[in-house]
Write a protein that holds these residues in place. Structure first.
Motif: not given
Length: 189
Positions: A46-57
């Protein structure tokens, strides 16, 4: 209605808050699956998926294949987290999966070494893609599930209704064909 990749990217470019919601709806479970297959830990995934969102943002990509970019980003972030987690301990299933390819001389990128920025890595990626397009659908799908999505042999066997020994055999033979193909194409392995 789920938005197209182009529409989602436009929302990210515009820094529209709905970008993350739309992205989660379309690709959230795929990212979660990739991260969970690599990390074998729900909280880390879940932490990594949140990091994906942040990366895209923070840095929305300009790409024709958004899904591949998303999968690669989720995979690289998860592998970076795994390397951090494995400082003192080992995940033998993934270690074996990655070492299969590394023994052939196929370098597994981390978050900071994207193949798209490395001419040799880009060439290797193109050669592997060409090779995989030449394989039977079953061989190609099994290979991709194991080495891209990091699925376990058991999960692949269940997904395609194969025995585990058949999956292992398919992977062994496909790796050997890939090794011969890369040598023929001038890649030193």
């Amino acid at each position: 209605m789920i938005k197209s990749d182009e529409e989602i990217l436009e929302l990210f470019y515009a820094k529209d808050q709905t970008a993350v919601t739309e992205f989660k709806e379309k690709y959230g479970s795929l990212c979660q699956s990739i991260a969970l297959n690599i990390l074998q830990n729900k909280e880390d995934a879940e932490e990594c998926v949140n990091d994906v969102y942040i990366t895209l943002w923070n840095n929305p990509p300009f790409t024709d294949n958004f899904k591949a970019y998303v999968c690669g980003t989720a995979k690289n972030i998860s592998l970076t987290k795994l390397k951090y987690n494995m400082a003192d301990k080992r995940n033998s299933s993934l270690k074996i999966s990655l070492s299969d390819l590394e023994e052939m001389g196929v370098d597994i990128p981390d978050k900071n070494s994207a193949y798209k920025d490395d001419p040799k890595g880009r060439e290797l990626g193109e050669l592997i893609n060409t090779f995989l397009r030449q394989q039977s659908p079953d061989d190609r799908n099994v290979f991709i599930r194991r080495y891209w999505f990091m699925d376990s042999v058991g999960d692949i066997a269940e997904k395609y209704s194969f025995s585990q020994s058949k999956v292992k055999s398919m992977l062994f033979h496909t790796r050997n064909r890939l090794k011969r193909y890369l040598k023929k194409e001038g890649i030193d392995i």
